[in-house]
Design an enzyme around this catalytic site. Structure first.
Site, PDB file in Angstrom:
ATOM      1  N   LYS A 140      53.158  -2.049 -22.306  1.00  0.00           N
ATOM      2  CA  LYS A 140      52.931  -2.186 -23.743  1.00  0.00           C
ATOM      3  C   LYS A 140      54.280  -2.139 -24.457  1.00  0.00           C
ATOM      4  CE  LYS A 140      51.884  -0.067 -27.996  1.00  0.00           C
ATOM      5  NZ  LYS A 140      53.065  -0.782 -28.515  1.00  0.00           N
ATOM      6  N   GLY A 149      59.644   7.469 -26.591  1.00  0.00           N
ATOM      7  CA  GLY A 149      59.326   7.399 -28.009  1.00  0.00           C
ATOM      8  C   GLY A 149      59.465   8.760 -28.651  1.00  0.00           C
ATOM      9  N   SER A 150      58.750   8.982 -29.718  1.00  0.00           N
ATOM     10  CA  SER A 150      58.869  10.234 -30.460  1.00  0.00           C
ATOM     11  C   SER A 150      58.153  11.370 -29.742  1.00  0.00           C
ATOM     12  CB  SER A 150      58.278  10.066 -31.866  1.00  0.00           C
ATOM     13  OG  SER A 150      56.863   9.935 -31.784  1.00  0.00           O
ATOM     14  N   GLY A 210      54.594  11.487 -27.790  1.00  0.00           N
ATOM     15  CA  GLY A 210      54.602  12.034 -26.438  1.00  0.00           C
ATOM     16  C   GLY A 210      53.544  13.108 -26.263  1.00  0.00           C
ATOM     17  N   GLU A 256      59.852  10.712 -22.377  1.00  0.00           N
ATOM     18  CA  GLU A 256      61.239  10.880 -22.843  1.00  0.00           C
ATOM     19  C   GLU A 256      61.171  10.733 -24.354  1.00  0.00           C
ATOM     20  OE1 GLU A 256      64.263  10.288 -24.726  1.00  0.00           O
ATOM     21  OE2 GLU A 256      64.412   8.325 -23.756  1.00  0.00           O
ATOM     22  N   CYS A 304      68.008   7.357 -28.993  1.00  0.00           N
ATOM     23  CA  CYS A 304      67.390   8.680 -28.857  1.00  0.00           C
ATOM     24  C   CYS A 304      68.412   9.785 -28.630  1.00  0.00           C
ATOM     25  CB  CYS A 304      66.355   8.675 -27.736  1.00  0.00           C
ATOM     26  SG  CYS A 304      66.967   8.073 -26.151  1.00  0.00           S
ATOM     27  N   GLU A 336      64.904  14.345 -36.094  1.00  0.00           N
ATOM     28  CA  GLU A 336      65.481  13.113 -35.543  1.00  0.00           C
ATOM     29  C   GLU A 336      65.301  12.004 -36.584  1.00  0.00           C
ATOM     30  OE1 GLU A 336      65.481  10.610 -31.397  1.00  0.00           O
ATOM     31  OE2 GLU A 336      63.545  11.214 -32.202  1.00  0.00           O
TER      32      GLU A 336
END
Length: 492
Positions: A186, A239-240, A244, A262, A297, A396
């Site tokens: 995806k 991703g965030s 996650g 991650e 990231c 972040e």
């Protein structure tokens, strides 16, 4: 100055999902817009998959896995096919670079010289690693034999972000395919084009139908469906932290599938008074936060600098950043491109306003620029006199915003660095070996860079501590995420 935007006219955009080797529309017939962030205009519509398409992709992937045309061939055969795919990626590198710049607004030179070569090299490395994974023979007496093998898990879901679309894709699918799994990919809805083209190249390279399926769509539909699907054996996710955690929940609600998250960071970049080459360190600080418009990231978004050298050093960082002027990403002279989307730009600008309102000193940038273009451009931004409890030091931001924090001792710097929910990366600049080794031991981060920032290659693992997640990409360690250990014991 050369503008390569006209090269888009020669591209044939792949706008369909890939399921079971077929290029197909979603079952709903719906589509979504892919927007060029440098103009704010829709470039193409892509088929919009949903849970029913994920179900078809899982069935296709499972059939391919059980048939064994990929999962049960020799590792050397898989290596040969994946090397062929890496070669096709190199052959189509220019096309892939243009697609990356179109989707995410990164400078075309970065796409050409950094992202795409790294993607090709990473896939080739995992291809070479395919037949380098060995089992074990257990100690036993003369009447028995025990051995341990690595077996592929089955069907892997790969959910990748938009900031480095193709590179993050091969970080996931490289080890998953090398170990014999089938994959459902995806791509991020902002950046599906290079992944869809990769799917075509994979079929051309000889990867069997159903082994690599690609379902473009939104996270709340396609991503969630993958996370909850009982036929998906593992998810590799970047991703965030917020998303996650959702995948960890989906796992518990479904089949306890393995989740390898991650999840970003707030990386500290420490400069001590014992750093002799402040100009080199300043250049690394500027690149560490402003490369890819800060949308990385492990970006060094917190600058921790010794109070004794702070003013001198900040002046050097500003000098190193002076030529980072946001501009059309298709210009070969551009070093800073567009933010990926309007919502992301507005998020970045809201954090800049939070920095001002909470009392930090804005010393550079801070504004949206190039508004007449219709695109999403933000100046490289530096704050001074930040405290670690401010929002811009905690969250972040995922944009070109640097928060500068002063310290007086190394112990204080390490305490500030570790005072974060994240632990992805950290850097320190010092010519004192004791300082360097002390920091490396005590910093809570998956990677510590000493007198460099964000250097490394595919041979070492990448991942973090704490809410940066526990997945590890790259290196031989990544292969173990997508395999199970099977013990066989034979008695005479």
């Amino acid at each position: 100055m050369t503008n390569h935007r006209h090269l888009l006219d020669d591209l044939t955009i792949q706008d369909k999902a890939i399921v079971g080797g077929d290029l197909c529309q979603s079952l709903s017939g719906e589509s979504f817009n892919v927007i060029d962030p440098s103009t704010g205009k829709t470039h193409v519509d892509i088929t919009h998959c949903g849970p029913e398409d994920v179900d078809l992709a899982e069935k296709s992937a499972r059939r391919a896995f059980e048939a064994g045309a990929w999962s049960r061939i020799s590792a050397t055969e898989r290596k040969t096919t994946l090397m062929r795919l890496a070669g096709l990626m190199r052959d189509h590198a220019e096309e892939l670079a243009l697609l990356e710049t179109l989707c995410v607004g990164k400078p075309i030179n970065d796409a050409r010289n950094v992202d795409i070569p790294a993607s090709c090299n990473t896939l080739a490395w995992f291809a070479e690693a395919a037949d380098k994974v060995y089992g074990e023979v257990a100690p036993s007496d003369d009447n028995s034999l025990g051995f341990v093998e690595h077996e592929p898990l089955g069907v892997i879901g790969a959910v990748v972000p938009w900031n480095l679309p193709l590179l993050m894709t091969v970080w996931k699918i490289g080890p998953a395919l090398a170990t014999g799994n089938s994959v459902i990919l995806k791509p991020a809805e902002q950046s599906p084009l290079s992944a869809l083209r990769l799917g075509q190249l994979a079929l051309e390279a000889g990867i069997p139908e159903g082994v690599l399926n690609i379902v473009p769509g939104y996270g709340e539909t396609v991503g969630k469906a993958l996370g909850l699907h009982p036929g998906v054996d593992a998810i590799g996710f970047t991703g965030s932290a917020e998303v996650g955690k959702l995948f960890l929940t989906y796992s518990g609600q479904s089949n306890m599938k393995r989740i390898w998250p991650e999840c970003g960071g707030k990386s500290p970049h420490i400069v001590t008074r014992n750093c002799k080459d402040l100009k080199k360190a300043a250049a690394a600080v500027a690149t560490g936060i402003f490369f890819n418009q800060g949308q990385v990231c492990n970006a060094g978004s917190r600058l921790l600098v010794d109070r004794q050298i702070k003013q001198e050093f900040l002046a050097l960082v500003r000098e190193a950043s002076s030529d980072l002027i946001p501009d059309d990403p298709f210009l070969t002279t551009t070093k800073l491109g567009a933010i990926v989307s309007r919502p992301q730009m507005e998020r970045v600008l809201s954090y800049i306003e939070a920095g001002r309102s909470e009392g930090a000193d804005l010393v550079m940038g801070g504004k949206q620029v190039r508004k007449d273009s219709g695109g999403y451009f933000v100046e490289p931004t530096i704050f001074d006199n930040v405290s670690n409890d401010m929002t811009i030091a905690r969250d972040e931001i995922f944009g070109p915003v640097l928060a500068t924090i002063s310290f007086d001792t190394l112990d204080e710097a390490i305490a500030i660095a570790n005072d974060s929910i994240y632990g992805l990366g950290a850097g320190i600049w010092t010519d004192d070996l004791d300082e360097a080794l002390t920091a490396s031991k005590r910093l809570h981060a998956g990677t510590v860079w000493i007198n460099n920032f964000d250097d490394a290659n595919v041979t070492v693992p990448f991942g973090g501590f704490k809410q940066s997640g526990f997945g590890r990409d790259k290196s031989l360690h990544a292969l173990s995420k997508y395999t199970d250990l099977k013990t066989t014991w034979i008695a005479k």
